[in-house]
Design a protein around this motif. Structure first.
Motif, PDB file in Angstrom:
ATOM      1  N   ARG A 287      -6.970 -13.088  -9.481  1.00  0.00           N
ATOM      2  CA  ARG A 287      -6.299 -12.435  -8.354  1.00  0.00           C
ATOM      3  C   ARG A 287      -6.261 -10.920  -8.550  1.00  0.00           C
ATOM      4  NH1 ARG A 287      -2.901 -14.702  -4.866  1.00  0.00           N
ATOM      5  NH2 ARG A 287      -1.206 -13.275  -5.377  1.00  0.00           N
ATOM      6  N   GLU A 288      -6.025 -10.464  -9.782  1.00  0.00           N
ATOM      7  CA  GLU A 288      -5.965  -9.028  -9.994  1.00  0.00           C
ATOM      8  C   GLU A 288      -7.346  -8.383  -9.825  1.00  0.00           C
ATOM      9  OE1 GLU A 288      -4.294  -8.100 -13.841  1.00  0.00           O
ATOM     10  OE2 GLU A 288      -6.015  -8.908 -14.917  1.00  0.00           O
ATOM     11  N   GLN A 289      -8.403  -9.073 -10.207  1.00  0.00           N
ATOM     12  CA  GLN A 289      -9.750  -8.545  -9.993  1.00  0.00           C
ATOM     13  C   GLN A 289     -10.032  -8.429  -8.495  1.00  0.00           C
ATOM     14  OE1 GLN A 289     -11.791 -11.566 -12.265  1.00  0.00           O
ATOM     15  NE2 GLN A 289     -12.221 -10.158 -13.965  1.00  0.00           N
ATOM     16  N   ALA A 290      -9.626  -9.429  -7.743  1.00  0.00           N
ATOM     17  CA  ALA A 290      -9.824  -9.399  -6.290  1.00  0.00           C
ATOM     18  C   ALA A 290      -9.024  -8.255  -5.667  1.00  0.00           C
ATOM     19  CB  ALA A 290      -9.411 -10.732  -5.680  1.00  0.00           C
ATOM     20  N   MET A 291      -7.824  -8.017  -6.170  1.00  0.00           N
ATOM     21  CA  MET A 291      -6.996  -6.951  -5.624  1.00  0.00           C
ATOM     22  C   MET A 291      -7.607  -5.575  -5.890  1.00  0.00           C
ATOM     23  SD  MET A 291      -3.157  -8.334  -6.280  1.00  0.00           S
ATOM     24  CE  MET A 291      -2.857 -10.093  -6.278  1.00  0.00           C
ATOM     25  N   VAL A 292      -8.293  -5.424  -7.009  1.00  0.00           N
ATOM     26  CA  VAL A 292      -8.988  -4.164  -7.288  1.00  0.00           C
ATOM     27  C   VAL A 292     -10.137  -3.978  -6.296  1.00  0.00           C
ATOM     28  CG1 VAL A 292     -10.433  -2.951  -8.978  1.00  0.00           C
ATOM     29  CG2 VAL A 292      -8.319  -4.048  -9.719  1.00  0.00           C
ATOM     30  N   ILE A 293     -10.863  -5.042  -6.018  1.00  0.00           N
ATOM     31  CA  ILE A 293     -11.963  -4.974  -5.052  1.00  0.00           C
ATOM     32  C   ILE A 293     -11.419  -4.600  -3.669  1.00  0.00           C
ATOM     33  CG2 ILE A 293     -13.711  -6.340  -3.836  1.00  0.00           C
ATOM     34  CD1 ILE A 293     -13.971  -7.955  -6.528  1.00  0.00           C
ATOM     35  N   ILE A 294     -10.322  -5.215  -3.270  1.00  0.00           N
ATOM     36  CA  ILE A 294      -9.723  -4.933  -1.962  1.00  0.00           C
ATOM     37  C   ILE A 294      -9.223  -3.485  -1.900  1.00  0.00           C
ATOM     38  CG2 ILE A 294      -7.719  -5.476  -0.486  1.00  0.00           C
ATOM     39  CD1 ILE A 294     -10.132  -7.414  -0.242  1.00  0.00           C
ATOM     40  N   ALA A 295      -8.650  -2.996  -2.986  1.00  0.00           N
ATOM     41  CA  ALA A 295      -8.177  -1.606  -3.010  1.00  0.00           C
ATOM     42  C   ALA A 295      -9.343  -0.638  -2.814  1.00  0.00           C
ATOM     43  CB  ALA A 295      -7.440  -1.318  -4.314  1.00  0.00           C
ATOM     44  N   LYS A 296     -10.492  -0.967  -3.371  1.00  0.00           N
ATOM     45  CA  LYS A 296     -11.673  -0.118  -3.176  1.00  0.00           C
ATOM     46  C   LYS A 296     -12.117  -0.161  -1.716  1.00  0.00           C
ATOM     47  CE  LYS A 296     -13.156  -0.295  -7.932  1.00  0.00           C
ATOM     48  NZ  LYS A 296     -14.176  -0.589  -8.912  1.00  0.00           N
ATOM     49  N   ALA A 297     -12.035  -1.329  -1.100  1.00  0.00           N
ATOM     50  CA  ALA A 297     -12.366  -1.451   0.323  1.00  0.00           C
ATOM     51  C   ALA A 297     -11.362  -0.667   1.168  1.00  0.00           C
ATOM     52  CB  ALA A 297     -12.384  -2.921   0.744  1.00  0.00           C
ATOM     53  N   MET A 298     -10.106  -0.626   0.745  1.00  0.00           N
ATOM     54  CA  MET A 298      -9.089   0.144   1.457  1.00  0.00           C
ATOM     55  C   MET A 298      -9.425   1.628   1.438  1.00  0.00           C
ATOM     56  SD  MET A 298      -5.593  -1.796   0.235  1.00  0.00           S
ATOM     57  CE  MET A 298      -4.562  -0.420   0.712  1.00  0.00           C
ATOM     58  N   LYS A 299      -9.990   2.101   0.342  1.00  0.00           N
ATOM     59  CA  LYS A 299     -10.396   3.508   0.268  1.00  0.00           C
ATOM     60  C   LYS A 299     -11.565   3.774   1.207  1.00  0.00           C
ATOM     61  CE  LYS A 299      -8.819   4.385  -4.414  1.00  0.00           C
ATOM     62  NZ  LYS A 299      -9.187   4.648  -5.793  1.00  0.00           N
ATOM     63  N   ILE A 300     -12.550   2.876   1.226  1.00  0.00           N
ATOM     64  CA  ILE A 300     -13.727   3.049   2.076  1.00  0.00           C
ATOM     65  C   ILE A 300     -13.334   3.066   3.551  1.00  0.00           C
ATOM     66  CG2 ILE A 300     -15.867   1.932   2.844  1.00  0.00           C
ATOM     67  CD1 ILE A 300     -16.165   0.930  -0.094  1.00  0.00           C
ATOM     68  N   THR A 301     -12.401   2.204   3.923  1.00  0.00           N
ATOM     69  CA  THR A 301     -11.973   2.119   5.327  1.00  0.00           C
ATOM     70  C   THR A 301     -10.916   3.162   5.675  1.00  0.00           C
ATOM     71  OG1 THR A 301     -10.246   0.493   4.812  1.00  0.00           O
ATOM     72  CG2 THR A 301     -12.428  -0.362   5.401  1.00  0.00           C
ATOM     73  N   GLU A 302     -10.510   3.949   4.693  1.00  0.00           N
ATOM     74  CA  GLU A 302      -9.496   5.003   4.822  1.00  0.00           C
ATOM     75  C   GLU A 302      -8.092   4.460   5.083  1.00  0.00           C
ATOM     76  OE1 GLU A 302     -10.946   7.969   7.560  1.00  0.00           O
ATOM     77  OE2 GLU A 302     -12.736   8.311   6.346  1.00  0.00           O
ATOM     78  N   LEU A 303      -7.890   3.177   4.867  1.00  0.00           N
ATOM     79  CA  LEU A 303      -6.560   2.591   5.018  1.00  0.00           C
ATOM     80  C   LEU A 303      -5.620   3.116   3.940  1.00  0.00           C
ATOM     81  CD1 LEU A 303      -4.618   0.622   6.398  1.00  0.00           C
ATOM     82  CD2 LEU A 303      -5.528  -1.179   4.937  1.00  0.00           C
ATOM     83  N   LYS A 304      -6.107   3.288   2.736  1.00  0.00           N
ATOM     84  CA  LYS A 304      -5.259   3.785   1.647  1.00  0.00           C
ATOM     85  C   LYS A 304      -4.696   5.163   1.964  1.00  0.00           C
ATOM     86  CE  LYS A 304      -5.005   4.845  -3.253  1.00  0.00           C
ATOM     87  NZ  LYS A 304      -3.580   4.940  -3.202  1.00  0.00           N
ATOM     88  N   ALA A 305      -5.493   6.015   2.576  1.00  0.00           N
ATOM     89  CA  ALA A 305      -5.048   7.369   2.912  1.00  0.00           C
ATOM     90  C   ALA A 305      -3.896   7.365   3.916  1.00  0.00           C
ATOM     91  CB  ALA A 305      -6.219   8.179   3.453  1.00  0.00           C
ATOM     92  N   LYS A 306      -3.749   6.299   4.670  1.00  0.00           N
ATOM     93  CA  LYS A 306      -2.695   6.202   5.685  1.00  0.00           C
ATOM     94  C   LYS A 306      -1.367   5.702   5.096  1.00  0.00           C
ATOM     95  CE  LYS A 306      -6.083   5.233   9.259  1.00  0.00           C
ATOM     96  NZ  LYS A 306      -6.642   4.223  10.142  1.00  0.00           N
ATOM     97  N   LEU A 307      -1.403   5.228   3.859  1.00  0.00           N
ATOM     98  CA  LEU A 307      -0.193   4.703   3.238  1.00  0.00           C
ATOM     99  C   LEU A 307       0.670   5.831   2.694  1.00  0.00           C
ATOM    100  CD1 LEU A 307      -1.669   1.756   1.124  1.00  0.00           C
ATOM    101  CD2 LEU A 307      -0.551   1.607   3.338  1.00  0.00           C
TER     102      LEU A 307
END
Length: 102
Positions: free
Chosen positions: A14-34
């Protein structure tokens, strides 16, 4: 030099998957909105938060804060457990919805 082995059929945690999702959040710019929030504050409610690897903690916190990932229960994150296909499908769907892709 470290040799990297690609194992596409291996299960991931689960933690490996969460790291992958966090990288996708950066690509989609969702992380920047948090809004900025302390990693510790996001994972502290889980009784097994100490089981999360240090390298994954920021990614786990980002996914939780965005509402894309959650624990297996209100008190268990289960970072070392293998993630199921159903969990992956739900996480991907939430990511796409939060990014207004679907």
């Amino acid at each position: 030099m470290k040799t990297v082995t690609f194992r596409p059929n291996d299960r991931i945690t689960r933690e490996q998957a969460m790291v992958i999702i966090a990288k996708a959040m950066k690509i989609t710019e969702l992380k920047a909105k948090l809004p900025a929030q302390a990693t510790e504050a996001m994972i502290r409610p889980y009784t097994d938060e100490a089981d999360a690897s240090e390298w994954a903690q920021n990614s786990i916190a980002d996914g939780i804060q965005a509402g894309i990932v959650s624990g297996r229960s209100n008190s268990l994150l289960s970072p070392k457990a293998y993630i199921t296909r159903a969990e992956v499908a739900a996480i991907i769907q939430r990511l796409l919805q939060k990014c207004d892709f679907i």
